[in-house]
Design a protein around this motif. Structure first.
Motif, PDB file in Angstrom:
ATOM      1  N   TRP A 374       1.888  -9.747  -1.946  1.00 45.09           N
ATOM      2  CA  TRP A 374       1.545  -8.894  -3.083  1.00 45.09           C
ATOM      3  C   TRP A 374       1.373  -7.456  -2.605  1.00 45.09           C
ATOM      4  CZ3 TRP A 374       0.006 -10.183  -8.324  1.00 45.09           C
ATOM      5  CH2 TRP A 374       0.155 -11.533  -8.646  1.00 45.09           C
ATOM      6  N   LEU A 375       2.087  -6.543  -3.224  1.00 43.70           N
ATOM      7  CA  LEU A 375       1.896  -5.115  -2.983  1.00 43.70           C
ATOM      8  C   LEU A 375       1.061  -4.566  -4.136  1.00 43.70           C
ATOM      9  CD1 LEU A 375       2.756  -2.684  -1.130  1.00 43.70           C
ATOM     10  CD2 LEU A 375       4.496  -2.200  -2.853  1.00 43.70           C
ATOM     11  N   GLY A 404      10.753 -12.021  -4.512  1.00 43.20           N
ATOM     12  CA  GLY A 404       9.671 -12.834  -3.960  1.00 43.20           C
ATOM     13  C   GLY A 404       8.438 -12.031  -3.610  1.00 43.20           C
ATOM     14  N   VAL A 405       8.478 -10.704  -3.852  1.00 38.17           N
ATOM     15  CA  VAL A 405       7.304  -9.846  -3.623  1.00 38.17           C
ATOM     16  C   VAL A 405       6.728  -9.433  -4.975  1.00 38.17           C
ATOM     17  CG1 VAL A 405       6.439  -7.691  -2.639  1.00 38.17           C
ATOM     18  CG2 VAL A 405       8.251  -8.958  -1.466  1.00 38.17           C
ATOM     19  N   LYS A 406       5.463  -9.724  -5.178  1.00 33.84           N
ATOM     20  CA  LYS A 406       4.800  -9.316  -6.403  1.00 33.84           C
ATOM     21  C   LYS A 406       4.299  -7.879  -6.254  1.00 33.84           C
ATOM     22  CE  LYS A 406       4.816 -13.227  -8.795  1.00 33.84           C
ATOM     23  NZ  LYS A 406       5.478 -13.355 -10.105  1.00 33.84           N
ATOM     24  N   VAL A 407       4.498  -7.065  -7.263  1.00 37.96           N
ATOM     25  CA  VAL A 407       4.014  -5.683  -7.268  1.00 37.96           C
ATOM     26  C   VAL A 407       2.918  -5.578  -8.329  1.00 37.96           C
ATOM     27  CG1 VAL A 407       4.610  -3.249  -7.575  1.00 37.96           C
ATOM     28  CG2 VAL A 407       6.251  -4.829  -6.521  1.00 37.96           C
ATOM     29  N   ALA A 408       1.759  -5.048  -7.928  1.00 38.03           N
ATOM     30  CA  ALA A 408       0.603  -5.042  -8.828  1.00 38.03           C
ATOM     31  C   ALA A 408      -0.144  -3.717  -8.761  1.00 38.03           C
ATOM     32  CB  ALA A 408      -0.336  -6.197  -8.462  1.00 38.03           C
ATOM     33  N   LYS A 409      -1.113  -3.593  -9.649  1.00 39.24           N
ATOM     34  CA  LYS A 409      -1.991  -2.425  -9.670  1.00 39.24           C
ATOM     35  C   LYS A 409      -3.408  -2.896  -9.986  1.00 39.24           C
ATOM     36  CE  LYS A 409      -1.385  -1.388 -14.627  1.00 39.24           C
ATOM     37  NZ  LYS A 409      -1.080  -0.357 -15.636  1.00 39.24           N
ATOM     38  N   PHE A 410      -4.388  -2.152  -9.476  1.00 42.19           N
ATOM     39  CA  PHE A 410      -5.790  -2.444  -9.780  1.00 42.19           C
ATOM     40  C   PHE A 410      -6.511  -1.121  -9.976  1.00 42.19           C
ATOM     41  CE2 PHE A 410     -10.224  -3.027  -8.192  1.00 42.19           C
ATOM     42  CZ  PHE A 410     -10.682  -3.836  -9.233  1.00 42.19           C
ATOM     43  N   ARG A 411      -7.083  -0.952 -11.158  1.00 43.52           N
ATOM     44  CA  ARG A 411      -7.821   0.274 -11.442  1.00 43.52           C
ATOM     45  C   ARG A 411      -9.156   0.222 -10.716  1.00 43.52           C
ATOM     46  NH1 ARG A 411      -8.732   3.560 -17.137  1.00 43.52           N
ATOM     47  NH2 ARG A 411     -10.220   5.066 -16.281  1.00 43.52           N
ATOM     48  N   ALA A 412      -9.338   1.150  -9.755  1.00 45.61           N
ATOM     49  CA  ALA A 412     -10.481   1.051  -8.841  1.00 45.61           C
ATOM     50  C   ALA A 412     -11.464   2.201  -8.984  1.00 45.61           C
ATOM     51  CB  ALA A 412      -9.970   0.996  -7.397  1.00 45.61           C
ATOM     52  N   ASP A 413     -11.450   2.903 -10.112  1.00 46.80           N
ATOM     53  CA  ASP A 413     -12.426   3.972 -10.303  1.00 46.80           C
ATOM     54  C   ASP A 413     -13.626   3.447 -11.085  1.00 46.80           C
ATOM     55  OD1 ASP A 413     -11.086   3.595 -12.693  1.00 46.80           O
ATOM     56  OD2 ASP A 413     -11.138   5.709 -13.265  1.00 46.80           O
ATOM     57  N   GLY A 414     -14.526   4.320 -11.468  1.00 49.79           N
ATOM     58  CA  GLY A 414     -15.677   3.922 -12.274  1.00 49.79           C
ATOM     59  C   GLY A 414     -16.544   2.884 -11.594  1.00 49.79           C
ATOM     60  N   PRO A 436      -0.104  -9.998   2.587  1.00 50.82           N
ATOM     61  CA  PRO A 436       1.034 -10.795   3.073  1.00 50.82           C
ATOM     62  C   PRO A 436       0.846 -12.272   2.756  1.00 50.82           C
ATOM     63  CG  PRO A 436       0.119  -9.386   4.798  1.00 50.82           C
ATOM     64  CD  PRO A 436      -0.878  -9.413   3.687  1.00 50.82           C
ATOM     65  N   SER A 437       1.937 -13.002   2.766  1.00 52.99           N
ATOM     66  CA  SER A 437       1.835 -14.462   2.625  1.00 52.99           C
ATOM     67  C   SER A 437       1.290 -15.036   3.926  1.00 52.99           C
ATOM     68  CB  SER A 437       3.231 -15.056   2.332  1.00 52.99           C
ATOM     69  OG  SER A 437       4.138 -14.694   3.342  1.00 52.99           O
ATOM     70  N   ASN A 460       9.051  -4.479   3.804  1.00 53.19           N
ATOM     71  CA  ASN A 460      10.013  -5.327   4.535  1.00 53.19           C
ATOM     72  C   ASN A 460       9.584  -5.620   5.958  1.00 53.19           C
ATOM     73  OD1 ASN A 460      11.744  -5.554   2.348  1.00 53.19           O
ATOM     74  ND2 ASN A 460      12.964  -3.759   2.911  1.00 53.19           N
ATOM     75  N   SER A 461       8.859  -4.686   6.576  1.00 56.80           N
ATOM     76  CA  SER A 461       8.429  -4.894   7.952  1.00 56.80           C
ATOM     77  C   SER A 461       7.341  -5.931   8.067  1.00 56.80           C
ATOM     78  CB  SER A 461       7.955  -3.574   8.568  1.00 56.80           C
ATOM     79  OG  SER A 461       6.782  -3.115   7.911  1.00 56.80           O
ATOM     80  N   LEU A 462       6.675  -6.278   6.942  1.00 53.70           N
ATOM     81  CA  LEU A 462       5.545  -7.206   6.994  1.00 53.70           C
ATOM     82  C   LEU A 462       5.781  -8.451   6.149  1.00 53.70           C
ATOM     83  CD1 LEU A 462       2.701  -4.554   6.695  1.00 53.70           C
ATOM     84  CD2 LEU A 462       3.279  -5.869   8.745  1.00 53.70           C
ATOM     85  N   ARG A 463       6.976  -8.629   5.598  1.00 53.90           N
ATOM     86  CA  ARG A 463       7.229  -9.798   4.754  1.00 53.90           C
ATOM     87  C   ARG A 463       7.262 -11.053   5.610  1.00 53.90           C
ATOM     88  NH1 ARG A 463      11.991  -8.535   0.523  1.00 53.90           N
ATOM     89  NH2 ARG A 463      11.449 -10.676  -0.072  1.00 53.90           N
TER      90      ARG A 463
END
Length: 463
Positions: A374-375, A404-414, A436-437, A460-463
């Motif tokens: 997951w990125l 096979g790579v999930k791309v995500a976001k997380f709101r980390a303020d407040g 990483p998996s 790609n270097s860490l998959r």
């Protein structure tokens, strides 16, 4: 015969009295003669230098020096400043004014008791505007002892170009010596830049401003949306004291507050004035050499300053009134009034980007055997640095879709920020993590490069 004698005697007495009166008048004139220089001396002392310990110099622009304006007129203008001015109303009046108009108003109101704070590109623009008014002006600068060689070369070029003498302020040698002996030359990398800036910049500035009634800065609203988004064109300085001492004794002018950076550079090129050669090497906002570096494509200009710290608090203390509490950036986004954080529209919106909740990212942290990597970007919608990388992150998400790579976001303020700092390695926005998996701990993306190719190489270097 007796009457004639009496008449002669009375006439002699009258002549004697007249002579005595004339002699007395001459003596009074002689006694009063030294008073004229004394008055002039007292008048000269009314305009103090930036620092009482240094010789007073009143540099003039080349055009102003040639103008038939007697120095005494400058002093009379300074003494004619109204006792009470509503600077909030004045700021509203000048809100739509050009930098040249604002500069002219500032110099006309304060004469030789105002000075331009000079260090970078915006400040060369200020000097050019001051020259164009045709009025005398003063310029001062803070020499921290750790500036780039190119910056010192700029100082020399500016002095020669405008025919002025910059009034330099230096830190106290004993304070610098104590700091370096106790904590080393680079302590700011470990415990923050505030202490070093306080010794090398803030205290010298305080001494400089104690000799003035007003100062002129090159602050712009778009320089640092986290701290400068609400600066007015003129204000009562919230942090420093001026010549008369006490709160409200210093006025701060920001003539280019409403001007965008690109327009400043258009003006500088049009007027063909000296600029720091570091700008051609990717430097935008330039400070001390150890704390400044070039910015990369897609980065905000302020990211080149103190890059190891929180991106929303890029201030050294010279404009600490922009920050609500010492050492803490205000909870603001783009408008500086505290409401932008809640009202800023969300970013990184795409079907290819998964929006994680707090429980969702906590589950990612707990999983030791993930089936796929997951990125994830930790972001705040109001953060200009997050906004700047939005396009490249969305393009990366499209490229990784189905890989096979999930791309995500997380709101980390407040209210999520303490958690993100403690558990997710958050230091500044944006922070990018790869989960990483088959590996428990997330890996933080170490580079400032946020183009698609660099981010893809990391994944790609860490998959």
């Amino acid at each position: 015969m007796a009457s004639a004698t009496a008449s002669i005697s009375s006439h002699a007495i009258a002549l004697r009295d007249l002579k005595a009166a004339r002699i007395g008048a001459v003596r009074q004139q002689v006694a009063a003669a030294p008073a004229a220089p004394a008055v002039r001396s007292q008048r000269a002392r009314a305009v103090r230098p930036l620092c009482a310990a240094e010789p007073a110099r009143k540099p003039l622009s080349a055009s102003a020096a040639a103008a038939p304006v007697a120095p005494v007129l400058v002093e009379e203008e300074a003494s004619a400043v109204p006792a009470a001015v509503d600077y909030e109303a004045l700021a509203q009046e000048l809100q739509g004014a050009s930098p040249l108009e604002i500069m002219d108003r500032a110099l006309s109101m304060f004469g030789s008791e105002i000075a331009i704070a000079f260090s970078g590109a915006e400040d060369v623009a200020l000097i050019e505007y001051a020259k164009l008014t045709g009025r005398p002006f003063r310029v001062f600068s803070l020499d921290t002892g750790r500036l780039n060689p190119e910056t010192y070369q700029l100082f020399d070029k500016v002095e020669k170009h405008y025919g002025i003498h910059i009034e330099y302020m230096f830190p106290e040698a004993a304070e610098v010596q104590e700091l370096v002996r106790n904590k080393g030359l680079f302590s700011f990398y470990e415990d923050g830049h505030q202490e070093c800036c306080r010794v090398r910049k803030v205290r010298p500035l305080r001494r400089a401003l104690k000799g003035l009634k007003a100062w002129i800065t090159g602050q712009r609203k778009d320089q640092s949306p986290g701290t400068r988004a609400s600066i007015p064109v003129v204000q009562v300085d919230p942090s420093f004291e001026g010549l008369d001492g006490g709160a409200g004794s210093l006025i701060k002018w920001n003539p280019v507050a409403n001007v965008e950076g690109k327009d400043i550079w258009t003006f500088l090129r049009t007027m063909d004035v000296p600029v720091n050669t570091l700008h051609a090497q990717g430097y935008v906002s330039i400070g001390c050499e150890p704390c400044t570096r070039p910015v990369l494509p897609g980065q905000h200009e302020r990211e080149g300053r103190w890059w190891w710290e929180d991106a929303t608090a890029k201030e050294c203390g010279l404009h600490k009134g922009n920050i609500e509490k010492e050492g803490q950036a205000p909870k603001v986004g783009v408008n500086g009034n505290g409401s932008a954080e809640a009202s800023a529209p969300d970013i990184f919106q795409s079907q290819a980007v998964v929006s994680l909740t707090r429980p969702g990212i906590e589950n990612l942290l707990k999983l030791e055997n993930r089936t796929e990597p997951w990125l994830t970007v930790l972001y705040a919608p109001w953060c200009p640095y997050c906004q700047a990388m939005e396009a490249s992150y969305l393009e990366l998400a499209e490229k990784l879709s189905g890989s096979g790579v999930k791309v995500a976001k997380f709101r980390a303020d407040g209210e999520q920020k303490p958690f993100a700092q403690a558990e997710l390695q958050l230091q500044s926005f944006p922070t990018i993590l790869l989960f990483p998996s088959r590996t428990a701990r997330p890996i933080k993306y170490p580079s400032e490069k946020r183009d698609v190719e660099s981010l893809l190489a990391f994944v790609n270097s860490l998959r």
